[in-house]
Design an enzyme around this catalytic site. Structure first.
Site, PDB file in Angstrom:
ATOM      1  N   CYS A 152       0.795  -1.232   0.000  1.00 15.69           N
ATOM      2  CA  CYS A 152       0.000   0.000   0.000  1.00 15.69           C
ATOM      3  C   CYS A 152       0.826   1.281   0.000  1.00 15.69           C
ATOM      4  O   CYS A 152       0.259   2.372   0.024  1.00 15.69           O
ATOM      5  CB  CYS A 152      -0.958  -0.011   1.192  1.00 15.69           C
ATOM      6  SG  CYS A 152      -2.025  -1.456   1.187  1.00 15.69           S
ATOM      7  N   HIS A 285      -2.348   8.426   5.705  1.00 16.09           N
ATOM      8  CA  HIS A 285      -2.666   7.067   5.238  1.00 16.09           C
ATOM      9  C   HIS A 285      -4.031   6.662   5.789  1.00 16.09           C
ATOM     10  O   HIS A 285      -4.823   6.078   5.075  1.00 16.09           O
ATOM     11  CB  HIS A 285      -1.574   6.098   5.678  1.00 16.09           C
ATOM     12  CG  HIS A 285      -1.723   4.728   5.124  1.00 16.09           C
ATOM     13  ND1 HIS A 285      -1.746   4.468   3.766  1.00 16.09           N
ATOM     14  CD2 HIS A 285      -1.854   3.522   5.739  1.00 16.09           C
ATOM     15  CE1 HIS A 285      -1.888   3.163   3.566  1.00 16.09           C
ATOM     16  NE2 HIS A 285      -1.961   2.568   4.749  1.00 16.09           N
ATOM     17  N   GLU A 296      -0.140   6.680  13.382  1.00 14.97           N
ATOM     18  CA  GLU A 296       0.053   7.805  12.465  1.00 14.97           C
ATOM     19  C   GLU A 296      -0.237   9.135  13.155  1.00 14.97           C
ATOM     20  O   GLU A 296       0.451  10.138  12.909  1.00 14.97           O
ATOM     21  CB  GLU A 296      -0.807   7.641  11.222  1.00 14.97           C
ATOM     22  CG  GLU A 296      -0.476   8.673  10.147  1.00 14.97           C
ATOM     23  CD  GLU A 296      -1.148   8.415   8.821  1.00 14.97           C
ATOM     24  OE1 GLU A 296      -0.774   9.071   7.826  1.00 14.97           O
ATOM     25  OE2 GLU A 296      -2.065   7.571   8.761  1.00 14.97           O
ATOM     26  N   LYS A 313      -9.289   8.276   2.256  1.00 20.39           N
ATOM     27  CA  LYS A 313      -9.808   6.906   2.152  1.00 20.39           C
ATOM     28  C   LYS A 313     -11.261   6.841   2.608  1.00 20.39           C
ATOM     29  O   LYS A 313     -12.000   5.929   2.226  1.00 20.39           O
ATOM     30  CB  LYS A 313      -8.961   5.950   2.980  1.00 20.39           C
ATOM     31  CG  LYS A 313      -7.613   5.612   2.358  1.00 20.39           C
ATOM     32  CD  LYS A 313      -6.871   4.585   3.192  1.00 20.39           C
ATOM     33  CE  LYS A 313      -5.548   4.184   2.533  1.00 20.39           C
ATOM     34  NZ  LYS A 313      -4.557   5.283   2.541  1.00 20.39           N
ATOM     35  N   HIS A 318      -9.896   2.153   0.493  1.00 19.84           N
ATOM     36  CA  HIS A 318      -8.458   1.880   0.434  1.00 19.84           C
ATOM     37  C   HIS A 318      -8.147   1.215  -0.905  1.00 19.84           C
ATOM     38  O   HIS A 318      -8.508   0.062  -1.132  1.00 19.84           O
ATOM     39  CB  HIS A 318      -8.061   0.973   1.596  1.00 19.84           C
ATOM     40  CG  HIS A 318      -6.579   0.842   1.789  1.00 19.84           C
ATOM     41  ND1 HIS A 318      -5.666   0.966   0.768  1.00 19.84           N
ATOM     42  CD2 HIS A 318      -5.842   0.590   2.907  1.00 19.84           C
ATOM     43  CE1 HIS A 318      -4.447   0.795   1.238  1.00 19.84           C
ATOM     44  NE2 HIS A 318      -4.528   0.571   2.535  1.00 19.84           N
ATOM     45  N   PHE A 378       1.990  -3.078   4.493  1.00 22.47           N
ATOM     46  CA  PHE A 378       2.460  -4.341   5.036  1.00 22.47           C
ATOM     47  C   PHE A 378       3.971  -4.464   4.792  1.00 22.47           C
ATOM     48  O   PHE A 378       4.526  -3.881   3.863  1.00 22.47           O
ATOM     49  CB  PHE A 378       1.749  -5.516   4.373  1.00 22.47           C
ATOM     50  CG  PHE A 378       0.332  -5.725   4.829  1.00 22.47           C
ATOM     51  CD1 PHE A 378      -0.195  -5.040   5.910  1.00 22.47           C
ATOM     52  CD2 PHE A 378      -0.495  -6.620   4.167  1.00 22.47           C
ATOM     53  CE1 PHE A 378      -1.490  -5.234   6.332  1.00 22.47           C
ATOM     54  CE2 PHE A 378      -1.809  -6.829   4.576  1.00 22.47           C
ATOM     55  CZ  PHE A 378      -2.305  -6.134   5.656  1.00 22.47           C
TER      56      PHE A 378
END
Length: 413
Positions: A152, A285, A296, A313, A318, A378
């Protein structure tokens, strides 16, 4: 100025659940209108949710014959056509640039539809192949091609790679971005991790419970600034720097201290030649998971706690590898039009130990100078892109920062 070549954005194409183009996205963002809804692409009765960020256009979901285009190719084709139109270029002109025009792309599941068709025996063995080799010809690009699959964070990394090539003098123009489609394959993967939200995702909210998957993508046209100005191109924003790093913490979970996220934001800011106190906006994010949003928020608070923050998002879902490209496009448009998109569904911010200036409900009109777009993935992959509002002057005055942007007298140093 420090002598390095400057890189500007001269074209933007977007396709998301919040609109089939950037104009529709901006309209929906201004109203705080989310594009998250039910999907008819595949059965959802075994999933925790039936909310997704499906594109408004009904692209074919599965390959049924050897002549069919994959969903990735269909979305990319529309993006490529819009990108060329928006940048005032055509494929022949890009082909004339030969190796000076490059392609930097991101995807996570872009070839899975071919593999699925092969497994289902829809296609013969000879057609069990990928599709990414078909994309550069749609733009006429003959130079280097890069495909990034760092989960991502890939979309942000793809743009950063293109920026670095132009800045270093290894290219003059780049098409950069990413595309990912909705698939059962990716959906059930996130379902197995138990991090799909039951309702449309609500990043940074006290009641957040997971992500909502989306699809689509965005493409940027990046050019060396002097070449763009000489052809009279419209400039949306300037790319100033980016940061790359890895948490080295866990295969799927981010470092809960936020240090990895903070490092890449700090790296982008330093490369851009500004101070962290000058960052006006962070497109986070912001996935809507408890752990990601918590770390975050801590990271942004370390960088600059009083800048504006939102997660788009909540409008698009996402978009996996394409997420960074979609959110960088939203950030560039915020700089160009002076309108910060909101986080939809954010009713009760959850961060008393890291209070941030969240934009929620509707877009907030404000003049921006510098903005970050974050992507955390990830494998600990982390990336952050620094964009700035473009100033049409060759040299900055002594009171202006090295990037060549005006500094209002009231701005902190």
């Amino acid at each position: 100025m420090d002598g390095r070549r400057r890189v500007v954005v001269t074209g933007i194409a977007m396709i998301t659940a919040a609109g089939m183009d950037k104009e529709t996205f901006m309209k929906h963002a201004a109203e705080g209108r989310s594009g998250l809804r039910g999907t008819l692409l595949f059965p959802t009765d075994k999933l925790r949710t039936d909310y997704f960020g499906e594109t408004p256009k009904r692209y074919a979901y599965e390959i049924q014959a050897e002549s069919d285009e994959s969903r990735t190719e269909q979305i990319f084709g529309d993006l490529a056509e819009e990108l060329l139109r928006d940048a005032g270029l055509d494929a022949a002109r890009l082909a004339d640039l030969d190796e000076r025009a490059i392609f930097s792309f991101a995807t996570s599941v872009g070839t899975n539809d071919y593999m699925t068709a092969h497994v289902k025996q829809v296609l013969p063995d000879s057609v069990s192949r990928g599709n990414l080799h078909k994309l550069p010809p749609k733009l006429g690009i003959r130079g280097a091609t890069f495909v990034n699959t760092s989960a991502c964070s890939a979309g942000t990394t793809a743009i950063g790679t293109a920026f670095s090539m132009i800045r270093a003098g290894l290219a003059d123009l780049a098409a950069a971005g990413g595309v990912d489609p909705l698939t059962e394959f990716s959906t059930y993967g996130f379902h197995s991790l138990q991090n799909l939200s039951a309702l449309p995702c609500r990043p940074f909210d006290r009641r957040r419970d997971g992500i909502t998957l989306g699809e689509g993508g965005a493409l940027f046209m990046l050019e060396e600034r002097e070449a763009a100005l000489s052809r009279g191109a419209r400039i949306y924003a300037e790319v100033l720097g980016y940061g790359l790093g890895n948490d080295a913490y866990h295969p799927t979970s981010p470092d809960p201290t936020g240090q990895g996220a903070y490092r890449v934001m700090r790296q982008a800011v330093r490369q851009g030649g500004i101070e962290s106190a000058e960052v006006d906006y962070v497109n986070a994010h912001g996935t809507g998971t408890v752990i990601n949003d918590d770390m975050e928020a801590k990271a942004i608070a370390l960088l600059r706690p009083d800048c504006r923050v939102s997660s788009t998002k909540s409008l698009t879902g996402h978009c996996l590898a394409a997420a960074g490209a979609v959110e960088a496009a939203a950030t560039a448009l915020a700089l160009k039009h002076g309108s910060v998109p909101p986080t939809a569904g954010l009713d009760e911010p959850d961060f008393e130990d890291a209070p941030l200036r969240f934009v929620r409900g509707r877009a907030e009109p404000v003049r921006l100078r510098y903005a970050l777009s974050n992507s955390f993935a990830f494998g600990g992959n982390a990336a952050s892109l620094l964009l700035g509002a473009h100033v049409d002057r060759d040299e900055a005055s002594p009171e202006q920062p090295r990037s060549g942007f005006a500094r209002p007298e009231s701005a902190p140093r």
